[in-house]
Design a protein around this motif. Structure first.
Motif, mmCIF file in Angstrom:
data_model
loop_
_atom_site.group_PDB
_atom_site.id
_atom_site.type_symbol
_atom_site.label_atom_id
_atom_site.label_comp_id
_atom_site.label_asym_id
_atom_site.label_seq_id
_atom_site.Cartn_x
_atom_site.Cartn_y
_atom_site.Cartn_z
ATOM 1 N N ARG A 1 7.092 2.537 3.985
ATOM 2 C CA ARG A 1 7.239 1.285 3.232
ATOM 3 C C ARG A 1 8.435 0.493 3.742
ATOM 4 N N ASP A 2 9.558 1.183 3.942
ATOM 5 C CA ASP A 2 10.775 0.512 4.394
ATOM 6 C C ASP A 2 10.592 -0.102 5.785
ATOM 7 N N GLU A 3 9.899 0.599 6.670
ATOM 8 C CA GLU A 3 9.632 0.067 8.015
ATOM 9 C C GLU A 3 8.795 -1.199 7.937
ATOM 10 N N GLU A 4 7.788 -1.201 7.075
ATOM 11 C CA GLU A 4 6.941 -2.393 6.928
ATOM 12 C C GLU A 4 7.731 -3.550 6.332
ATOM 13 N N GLN A 5 8.589 -3.258 5.356
ATOM 14 C CA GLN A 5 9.401 -4.317 4.762
ATOM 15 C C GLN A 5 10.370 -4.902 5.783
ATOM 16 N N GLU A 6 10.947 -4.036 6.608
ATOM 17 C CA GLU A 6 11.846 -4.510 7.670
ATOM 18 C C GLU A 6 11.080 -5.366 8.677
ATOM 19 N N THR B 1 0.834 -1.205 0.000
ATOM 20 C CA THR B 1 0.000 0.000 0.000
ATOM 21 C C THR B 1 0.865 1.249 0.000
ATOM 22 N N TYR B 2 1.908 1.266 0.847
ATOM 23 C CA TYR B 2 2.785 2.438 0.917
ATOM 24 C C TYR B 2 3.534 2.639 -0.395
ATOM 25 N N ALA B 3 3.863 1.556 -1.096
ATOM 26 C CA ALA B 3 4.520 1.685 -2.396
ATOM 27 C C ALA B 3 3.609 2.424 -3.382
ATOM 28 N N GLU B 4 2.318 2.150 -3.307
ATOM 29 C CA GLU B 4 1.358 2.876 -4.150
ATOM 30 C C GLU B 4 1.325 4.355 -3.781
ATOM 31 N N TYR B 5 1.402 4.650 -2.492
ATOM 32 C CA TYR B 5 1.420 6.045 -2.048
ATOM 33 C C TYR B 5 2.677 6.758 -2.548
ATOM 34 N N VAL B 6 3.809 6.035 -2.571
ATOM 35 C CA VAL B 6 5.054 6.614 -3.085
ATOM 36 C C VAL B 6 4.859 7.003 -4.547
ATOM 37 N N GLU B 7 4.272 6.095 -5.324
ATOM 38 C CA GLU B 7 4.041 6.373 -6.742
ATOM 39 C C GLU B 7 3.146 7.600 -6.930
ATOM 40 N N ASP B 8 2.098 7.681 -6.130
ATOM 41 C CA ASP B 8 1.201 8.842 -6.217
ATOM 42 C C ASP B 8 1.936 10.130 -5.882
ATOM 43 N N ALA B 9 2.757 10.082 -4.840
ATOM 44 C CA ALA B 9 3.511 11.272 -4.433
ATOM 45 C C ALA B 9 4.530 11.646 -5.508
ATOM 46 N N GLU B 10 5.131 10.642 -6.153
ATOM 47 C CA GLU B 10 6.084 10.916 -7.228
ATOM 48 C C GLU B 10 5.393 11.603 -8.405
ATOM 49 N N GLU B 11 4.174 11.157 -8.686
ATOM 50 C CA GLU B 11 3.415 11.774 -9.775
ATOM 51 C C GLU B 11 3.109 13.242 -9.481
ATOM 52 N N GLY C 1 4.984 15.068 -7.509
ATOM 53 C CA GLY C 1 6.236 15.771 -7.295
ATOM 54 C C GLY C 1 6.437 16.268 -5.868
ATOM 55 N N ASP C 2 5.722 15.684 -4.908
ATOM 56 C CA ASP C 2 5.813 16.116 -3.512
ATOM 57 C C ASP C 2 6.924 15.341 -2.809
ATOM 58 N N GLU C 3 8.114 15.925 -2.764
ATOM 59 C CA GLU C 3 9.295 15.256 -2.203
ATOM 60 C C GLU C 3 9.119 14.886 -0.728
ATOM 61 N N GLU C 4 8.453 15.747 0.024
ATOM 62 C CA GLU C 4 8.252 15.474 1.450
ATOM 63 C C GLU C 4 7.401 14.220 1.650
ATOM 64 N N LEU C 5 6.338 14.103 0.854
ATOM 65 C CA LEU C 5 5.495 12.905 0.958
ATOM 66 C C LEU C 5 6.217 11.669 0.436
ATOM 67 N N ILE C 6 6.984 11.839 -0.633
ATOM 68 C CA ILE C 6 7.750 10.702 -1.161
ATOM 69 C C ILE C 6 8.651 10.140 -0.060
ATOM 70 N N THR C 7 9.381 11.008 0.609
ATOM 71 C CA THR C 7 10.290 10.595 1.674
ATOM 72 C C THR C 7 9.536 9.907 2.812
ATOM 73 N N PHE C 8 8.415 10.490 3.207
ATOM 74 C CA PHE C 8 7.626 9.923 4.297
ATOM 75 C C PHE C 8 7.077 8.548 3.926
ATOM 76 N N PHE C 9 6.464 8.436 2.734
ATOM 77 C CA PHE C 9 5.879 7.159 2.326
ATOM 78 C C PHE C 9 6.948 6.091 2.108
ATOM 79 N N GLU C 10 8.124 6.488 1.613
ATOM 80 C CA GLU C 10 9.220 5.527 1.461
ATOM 81 C C GLU C 10 9.673 5.008 2.822
ATOM 82 N N ALA C 11 9.737 5.892 3.805
ATOM 83 C CA ALA C 11 10.123 5.470 5.159
ATOM 84 C C ALA C 11 9.096 4.490 5.727
#
Length: 113
Positions: free
Chosen positions: A81-86, A57-67, A69-79
């Motif tokens: 996603r990474d926490e869930e993967q860990e 789900t967070y990976a989808e949010y990253v894609e939306d944020a990338e579309e 161009g919101d760098e702050e949201l990209i960083t947050f959603f990537e974090a």
């Protein structure tokens, strides 16, 4: 609220929790052919599933944020996603350890029996 009311509410919650745990165990044992599955293993499986689902789900949010161009949201959603993967990797490792232990125990019982 009186102390008696608080005590009654706490007792009610404890009973409800115990009942839910018994129901869950009964359901999981029925689903696994009456296998002896511990609450810990059940919990690890649940956490693994939900962590993987969350990471997806967070990976989808990253894609939306990338579309957008919101760098702050990209960083947050990537974090996130990474926490869930860990978390999923840790749950997978713990689950594998416990399942190996269960298999070793079964092999030992067969040798003794």
């Amino acid at each position: 609220m009186t102390n008696q009311s608080q005590t009654e509410r706490k007792a009610g919650r404890a009973t409800e929790k115990s009942t839910k745990s018994k129901q869950r165990n009964g359901s999981q044992n029925a689903a696994l052919g009456e296998a002896n599955t511990s609450d810990g293993v059940y919990g690890l499986i649940s956490i693994l599933y939900h962590a993987l689902q969350g990471a997806d789900t967070y990976a989808e949010y990253v894609e939306d944020a990338e579309e957008s161009g919101d760098e702050e949201l990209i960083t947050f959603f990537e974090a996130c996603r990474d926490e869930e993967q860990e978390r999923a990797e840790q749950a997978k490792s713990l689950l594998a350890t416990r399942l190996r232990g269960d298999m070793d125990g079964l092999a030992q019982e067969e040798e003794e029996g």
